[in-house]
Design a protein around this motif. Structure first.
Motif, PDB file in Angstrom:
ATOM      1  N   MET A 187       2.266  13.507  -1.700  1.00  0.00           N
ATOM      2  CA  MET A 187       1.067  13.650  -0.899  1.00  0.00           C
ATOM      3  C   MET A 187       0.800  15.135  -0.667  1.00  0.00           C
ATOM      4  SD  MET A 187       0.278  10.345   0.933  1.00  0.00           S
ATOM      5  CE  MET A 187      -1.076  10.621  -0.114  1.00  0.00           C
ATOM      6  N   ARG A 188      -0.436  15.433  -0.470  1.00  0.00           N
ATOM      7  CA  ARG A 188      -0.806  16.812  -0.186  1.00  0.00           C
ATOM      8  C   ARG A 188      -0.257  17.201   1.175  1.00  0.00           C
ATOM      9  NH1 ARG A 188      -6.956  15.972  -0.441  1.00  0.00           N
ATOM     10  NH2 ARG A 188      -6.522  16.717   1.622  1.00  0.00           N
ATOM     11  N   ASP A 189       0.027  18.475   1.330  1.00  0.00           N
ATOM     12  CA  ASP A 189       0.519  18.975   2.611  1.00  0.00           C
ATOM     13  C   ASP A 189      -0.463  18.710   3.745  1.00  0.00           C
ATOM     14  OD1 ASP A 189       3.075  19.856   2.765  1.00  0.00           O
ATOM     15  OD2 ASP A 189       2.637  21.953   2.338  1.00  0.00           O
ATOM     16  N   THR A 190      -1.760  18.757   3.454  1.00  0.00           N
ATOM     17  CA  THR A 190      -2.752  18.558   4.515  1.00  0.00           C
ATOM     18  C   THR A 190      -2.827  17.103   4.971  1.00  0.00           C
ATOM     19  OG1 THR A 190      -4.484  18.296   2.860  1.00  0.00           O
ATOM     20  CG2 THR A 190      -4.174  20.499   3.781  1.00  0.00           C
ATOM     21  N   CYS A 191      -2.393  16.173   4.139  1.00  0.00           N
ATOM     22  CA  CYS A 191      -2.452  14.753   4.511  1.00  0.00           C
ATOM     23  C   CYS A 191      -1.288  14.383   5.431  1.00  0.00           C
ATOM     24  CB  CYS A 191      -2.433  13.887   3.251  1.00  0.00           C
ATOM     25  SG  CYS A 191      -2.740  12.148   3.572  1.00  0.00           S
ATOM     26  N   VAL A 192      -0.092  14.755   5.041  1.00  0.00           N
ATOM     27  CA  VAL A 192       1.095  14.506   5.858  1.00  0.00           C
ATOM     28  C   VAL A 192       1.911  15.802   5.881  1.00  0.00           C
ATOM     29  CG1 VAL A 192       3.134  13.059   6.212  1.00  0.00           C
ATOM     30  CG2 VAL A 192       1.104  12.090   5.115  1.00  0.00           C
ATOM     31  N   PRO A 193       1.563  16.721   6.768  1.00  0.00           N
ATOM     32  CA  PRO A 193       2.273  18.002   6.819  1.00  0.00           C
ATOM     33  C   PRO A 193       3.749  17.820   7.128  1.00  0.00           C
ATOM     34  CG  PRO A 193       0.294  18.047   8.178  1.00  0.00           C
ATOM     35  CD  PRO A 193       0.520  16.630   7.765  1.00  0.00           C
ATOM     36  N   THR A 194       4.554  18.678   6.566  1.00  0.00           N
ATOM     37  CA  THR A 194       5.991  18.667   6.812  1.00  0.00           C
ATOM     38  C   THR A 194       6.261  18.845   8.297  1.00  0.00           C
ATOM     39  OG1 THR A 194       6.343  19.654   4.651  1.00  0.00           O
ATOM     40  CG2 THR A 194       8.183  19.773   6.198  1.00  0.00           C
ATOM     41  N   GLY A 195       7.155  18.036   8.809  1.00  0.00           N
ATOM     42  CA  GLY A 195       7.553  18.150  10.208  1.00  0.00           C
ATOM     43  C   GLY A 195       6.652  17.414  11.187  1.00  0.00           C
ATOM     44  N   VAL A 196       5.600  16.783  10.697  1.00  0.00           N
ATOM     45  CA  VAL A 196       4.695  16.039  11.573  1.00  0.00           C
ATOM     46  C   VAL A 196       4.962  14.546  11.370  1.00  0.00           C
ATOM     47  CG1 VAL A 196       2.277  15.519  12.085  1.00  0.00           C
ATOM     48  CG2 VAL A 196       2.949  17.842  11.441  1.00  0.00           C
ATOM     49  N   GLU A 197       5.089  13.823  12.470  1.00  0.00           N
ATOM     50  CA  GLU A 197       5.312  12.385  12.356  1.00  0.00           C
ATOM     51  C   GLU A 197       4.108  11.727  11.705  1.00  0.00           C
ATOM     52  OE1 GLU A 197       7.023  10.076  15.579  1.00  0.00           O
ATOM     53  OE2 GLU A 197       7.345  11.964  16.655  1.00  0.00           O
ATOM     54  N   LEU A 198       4.374  10.766  10.822  1.00  0.00           N
ATOM     55  CA  LEU A 198       3.318  10.072  10.094  1.00  0.00           C
ATOM     56  C   LEU A 198       2.262   9.505  11.035  1.00  0.00           C
ATOM     57  CD1 LEU A 198       2.219   9.036   7.386  1.00  0.00           C
ATOM     58  CD2 LEU A 198       3.638   7.011   7.700  1.00  0.00           C
ATOM     59  N   LYS A 199       2.693   8.948  12.164  1.00  0.00           N
ATOM     60  CA  LYS A 199       1.748   8.329  13.103  1.00  0.00           C
ATOM     61  C   LYS A 199       0.764   9.338  13.694  1.00  0.00           C
ATOM     62  CE  LYS A 199       4.623   8.713  17.217  1.00  0.00           C
ATOM     63  NZ  LYS A 199       5.249   8.024  18.314  1.00  0.00           N
ATOM     64  N   ASN A 200       1.086  10.614  13.614  1.00  0.00           N
ATOM     65  CA  ASN A 200       0.218  11.653  14.159  1.00  0.00           C
ATOM     66  C   ASN A 200      -0.684  12.288  13.114  1.00  0.00           C
ATOM     67  OD1 ASN A 200       1.352  11.297  16.721  1.00  0.00           O
ATOM     68  ND2 ASN A 200       2.999  12.705  16.279  1.00  0.00           N
ATOM     69  N   THR A 201      -0.842  11.639  11.971  1.00  0.00           N
ATOM     70  CA  THR A 201      -1.687  12.162  10.904  1.00  0.00           C
ATOM     71  C   THR A 201      -2.850  11.211  10.646  1.00  0.00           C
ATOM     72  OG1 THR A 201      -0.497  11.025   9.127  1.00  0.00           O
ATOM     73  CG2 THR A 201       0.342  13.204   9.778  1.00  0.00           C
ATOM     74  N   GLY A 202      -3.867  11.709   9.962  1.00  0.00           N
ATOM     75  CA  GLY A 202      -4.984  10.849   9.577  1.00  0.00           C
ATOM     76  C   GLY A 202      -4.528   9.721   8.678  1.00  0.00           C
ATOM     77  N   PHE A 203      -3.583  10.014   7.796  1.00  0.00           N
ATOM     78  CA  PHE A 203      -3.031   9.007   6.893  1.00  0.00           C
ATOM     79  C   PHE A 203      -2.352   7.899   7.695  1.00  0.00           C
ATOM     80  CE2 PHE A 203       0.350   7.561   3.928  1.00  0.00           C
ATOM     81  CZ  PHE A 203      -0.455   7.115   2.895  1.00  0.00           C
ATOM     82  N   GLY A 204      -1.538   8.291   8.649  1.00  0.00           N
ATOM     83  CA  GLY A 204      -0.850   7.317   9.493  1.00  0.00           C
ATOM     84  C   GLY A 204      -1.809   6.496  10.326  1.00  0.00           C
ATOM     85  N   TYR A 205      -2.857   7.149  10.819  1.00  0.00           N
ATOM     86  CA  TYR A 205      -3.862   6.432  11.608  1.00  0.00           C
ATOM     87  C   TYR A 205      -4.557   5.373  10.756  1.00  0.00           C
ATOM     88  CZ  TYR A 205      -8.054   5.430  14.285  1.00  0.00           C
ATOM     89  OH  TYR A 205      -9.063   4.784  14.945  1.00  0.00           O
ATOM     90  N   THR A 206      -4.939   5.743   9.542  1.00  0.00           N
ATOM     91  CA  THR A 206      -5.592   4.792   8.641  1.00  0.00           C
ATOM     92  C   THR A 206      -4.673   3.612   8.358  1.00  0.00           C
ATOM     93  OG1 THR A 206      -6.835   6.590   7.618  1.00  0.00           O
ATOM     94  CG2 THR A 206      -6.743   4.516   6.400  1.00  0.00           C
ATOM     95  N   LEU A 207      -3.414   3.893   8.066  1.00  0.00           N
ATOM     96  CA  LEU A 207      -2.448   2.817   7.815  1.00  0.00           C
ATOM     97  C   LEU A 207      -2.300   1.897   9.029  1.00  0.00           C
ATOM     98  CD1 LEU A 207       0.423   4.597   5.841  1.00  0.00           C
ATOM     99  CD2 LEU A 207      -1.288   2.996   4.962  1.00  0.00           C
ATOM    100  N   SER A 208      -2.359   2.470  10.222  1.00  0.00           N
ATOM    101  CA  SER A 208      -2.211   1.644  11.421  1.00  0.00           C
ATOM    102  C   SER A 208      -3.383   0.679  11.576  1.00  0.00           C
ATOM    103  CB  SER A 208      -2.065   2.513  12.669  1.00  0.00           C
ATOM    104  OG  SER A 208      -3.308   3.085  13.042  1.00  0.00           O
ATOM    105  N   LEU A 209      -4.558   1.047  11.056  1.00  0.00           N
ATOM    106  CA  LEU A 209      -5.728   0.178  11.170  1.00  0.00           C
ATOM    107  C   LEU A 209      -5.768  -0.904  10.102  1.00  0.00           C
ATOM    108  CD1 LEU A 209      -8.615   2.686  11.968  1.00  0.00           C
ATOM    109  CD2 LEU A 209      -7.285   1.307  13.557  1.00  0.00           C
ATOM    110  N   ILE A 210      -5.375  -0.563   8.877  1.00  0.00           N
ATOM    111  CA  ILE A 210      -5.514  -1.525   7.780  1.00  0.00           C
ATOM    112  C   ILE A 210      -4.189  -2.069   7.284  1.00  0.00           C
ATOM    113  CG2 ILE A 210      -7.714  -0.559   7.028  1.00  0.00           C
ATOM    114  CD1 ILE A 210      -6.190   0.766   4.690  1.00  0.00           C
ATOM    115  N   GLY A 211      -3.086  -1.591   7.876  1.00  0.00           N
ATOM    116  CA  GLY A 211      -1.778  -2.073   7.471  1.00  0.00           C
ATOM    117  C   GLY A 211      -1.579  -3.521   7.869  1.00  0.00           C
ATOM    118  N   GLY A 212      -0.635  -4.144   7.244  1.00  0.00           N
ATOM    119  CA  GLY A 212      -0.383  -5.557   7.519  1.00  0.00           C
ATOM    120  C   GLY A 212      -0.771  -6.386   6.317  1.00  0.00           C
TER     121      GLY A 212
END
Length: 119
Positions: A1-26
């Motif tokens: 993944m690009r650094d801007t999508c899931v920056p190193t050291g940032v929890e996935l849930k605190n990223t746009g990618f993580g937010y999207t997954l939380s909405l459509i995951g399941g």
């Protein structure tokens, strides 16, 4: 993944990618969104028949979550027996290009063997 999508050291849930997954995951949320995009308006039992193997309770939970996340509309008609229709919100419609890209990727990659992928 690009650094801007899931920056190193940032929890996935605190990223746009993580937010999207939380909405459509399941297991069923993307399928529900797909059917609503194809049919515009559907009732609970229509969705259940279209999806196939999903329990009444699970579908109800998924619909409530999608509604609370602002991705689908729930319209209740005051009649007996009760009639409820579901449709995509404008926000939910913005996810459809993402689902289409996932579908296209799957079609292009599902028949590849491990050898094909490693080349």
């Amino acid at each position: 993944m690009r650094d801007t999508c899931v920056p190193t050291g940032v929890e996935l849930k605190n990223t746009g990618f993580g937010y999207t997954l939380s909405l459509i995951g399941g297991k069923y949320k993307m399928i529900i969104l797909y059917w609503l995009s194809e049919n515009k308006v559907m009732r609970h039992n229509e969705l259940k028949r279209s999806i196939g193997i999903i329990s009444f309770k699970t579908l109800s939970i998924m619909l409530k979550e999608l509604e609370s996340d602002g991705l689908i509309n729930r319209k209740e008609f005051p009649q007996v027996p009760p009639k409820v229709e579901y449709s995509l919100t404008a926000r939910g419609q913005t996810l459809i290009p993402l689902l289409n890209m996932m579908c296209e990727w799957g079609e292009n990659n599902r028949d590849l063997t491990l050898e094909d992928v490693q080349q």
